[in-house]
Scaffold this active site. Structure first.
Site, mmCIF file in Angstrom:
data_model
loop_
_atom_site.group_PDB
_atom_site.id
_atom_site.type_symbol
_atom_site.label_atom_id
_atom_site.label_comp_id
_atom_site.label_asym_id
_atom_site.label_seq_id
_atom_site.Cartn_x
_atom_site.Cartn_y
_atom_site.Cartn_z
ATOM 1 N N ARG A 148 -6.162 -1.736 -5.632
ATOM 2 C CA ARG A 148 -6.435 -2.432 -6.870
ATOM 3 C C ARG A 148 -7.877 -2.823 -6.942
ATOM 4 N NH1 ARG A 148 -1.455 -4.701 -4.661
ATOM 5 N NH2 ARG A 148 0.364 -4.277 -6.111
ATOM 6 N N LYS A 173 -1.466 -8.140 -3.224
ATOM 7 C CA LYS A 173 -0.874 -8.852 -4.199
ATOM 8 C C LYS A 173 0.552 -9.506 -3.457
ATOM 9 C CE LYS A 173 1.113 -8.714 -8.673
ATOM 10 N NZ LYS A 173 1.431 -7.787 -9.929
ATOM 11 N N HIS A 279 -7.776 -0.376 -13.306
ATOM 12 C CA HIS A 279 -6.416 -0.308 -12.855
ATOM 13 C C HIS A 279 -5.794 1.037 -13.561
ATOM 14 C CE1 HIS A 279 -3.515 -2.584 -11.098
ATOM 15 N NE2 HIS A 279 -2.521 -2.265 -11.818
ATOM 16 N N ARG A 282 -5.715 3.467 -10.650
ATOM 17 C CA ARG A 282 -4.545 3.154 -9.748
ATOM 18 C C ARG A 282 -3.393 3.864 -10.233
ATOM 19 N NH1 ARG A 282 -2.029 -0.350 -5.835
ATOM 20 N NH2 ARG A 282 -0.265 -1.357 -6.635
ATOM 21 N N HIS A 305 4.254 -1.943 -3.553
ATOM 22 C CA HIS A 305 5.445 -2.395 -4.291
ATOM 23 C C HIS A 305 6.461 -3.157 -3.743
ATOM 24 C CE1 HIS A 305 4.099 0.066 -7.929
ATOM 25 N NE2 HIS A 305 3.035 -0.927 -7.964
ATOM 26 N N TYR A 314 6.056 5.226 -13.107
ATOM 27 C CA TYR A 314 5.212 5.952 -13.125
ATOM 28 C C TYR A 314 6.057 7.541 -13.310
ATOM 29 C CZ TYR A 314 2.193 2.744 -11.272
ATOM 30 O OH TYR A 314 1.477 1.527 -11.238
#
Length: 331
Positions: A148, A173, A279, A282, A305, A314
């Protein structure tokens, strides 16, 4: 003597005194500076829109009406409304010791289901080809390692392992750590960047500075760690600045806006019509790995994640390669 935020909030006679109490509580609970700024912004707005009255005088209906106005009149996104709610619940629960009654009638902002913007390999090459030096290296890390934006600018020297070709992401995150790949192609440029950063750090030390910001209580536990080379930022700022919390002068990491502006400029120069941002690199990292046959669980770990369903977004572009799904018209 340390002030008690709850006592300050209870005795506050002006919005400024209440805001200062919120600030002290946020720092006591070690919230990030960005979260502090966002929460204080929402609390100021909430107080201003309700006649500058003390929040203790406002009930759950007023809170619900404020959130409803954000969704209906302000047309904010679901994440923005959720952030405002989190800020106000922090104010009531943590500082005022009040649990406001929740009303079912609050209008929730609709959460949009957006397909991520993804660049093709050719577009990535054209974009990176328009960048140079430090900005090229940072953008290459976003695409090559799936970082990120803030994970890249906050990268520290000690978290790069050249022998194992790994990068350790600290406090990503959700305040989670993870490991991701270090592309072999970036090893030499990254070594040169570290050499440049070390020269800057040495000059700071000679000038009587060189201490970097450390998370949590590490600065107290390890008094000399702030000047240690391993804790320095890989991408230091061009000039020293004062810490907004402590007032201590030091060298922070590069401002993320520098890379954002460089990527935007490169996108225009490369003639890419897609609304690509930092972003997007990514997103492209994850998509291209899946296209190449990488296991989705592996990609999930590399991206950090928590839920594989987040990574599954994705798979929308997996219509190329040996396992392609062909349109009936193409067949």
């Amino acid at each position: 003597m340390r002030k008690d935020p709850r006592e300050l909030a209870a005795n506050a006679v002006s919005p400024r005194e209440l805001i200062e109490a919120v600030r002290l509580m946020l720092r006591a609970k070690r919230y990030s500076l960005r979260t502090e700024q966002a929460y204080l912004g929402w609390i100021r707005r909430y107080i201003a829109e309700n006649g500058r009255r003390h929040p203790r005088e406002l009930d759950g209906r007023v809170l619900g009406a404020f959130l409803t106005r954000l969704a209906v009149e302000g047309r904010v996104s679901a994440s923005t409304q959720a952030q405002a709610l989190s800020a106000l619940l922090f104010l009531y629960r943590e500082l005022l010791g009040v649990a406001p009654e929740w009303l079912e009638g609050v209008v929730r902002a609709r959460r949009s289901q957006r397909v991520p913007v993804v660049l093709s390999r050719g577009e990535v090459a054209r974009l990176l080809g328009r960048l140079e030096g430090r900005e090229w290296l940072m953008a290459s890390l976003l695409y090559g390692s799936g970082l990120r934006l803030m994970e890249c600018v906050r990268l520290r020297v000690k978290d790069i392992d050249f022998e194992r070709h790994e990068i350790t992401v600290r406090c990503g995150k959700g305040n989670k750590d993870r490991r991701t790949m270090l592309p072999a192609r970036l090893a030499a440029p990254l070594q040169r960047q570290l050499e440049d950063a070390r020269v800057v750090h040495q000059r700071d030390l000679e000038a009587g500075f060189g201490a970097v910001w450390l998370p949590d209580a590490l600065a107290r536990k390890y008094p000399n760690a702030a000047e240690d080379w391993g804790w320095q930022y890989v991408f230091p700022a061009s000039r020293r600045s004062s810490d907004p919390r402590t007032g201590i002068e030091g060298r922070h990491h590069i401002d993320e806006k520098v890379l954002q502006a460089a990527v935007k400029r490169a996108r225009h120069e490369a003639g890419i019509a897609k609304p690509a941002t930092c972003h997007t690199l990514r997103h492209s990292f994850a998509t291209h790995l899946l296209e190449a046959g990488a296991d989705i669980r592996t990609v999930q770990e590399l991206l950090g994640h928590r839920d594989v369903r987040t990574t599954q977004v994705y798979t929308h572009v997996l219509n190329r390669g040996p396992g392609a799904v062909l349109s009936p018209l193409d067949r």
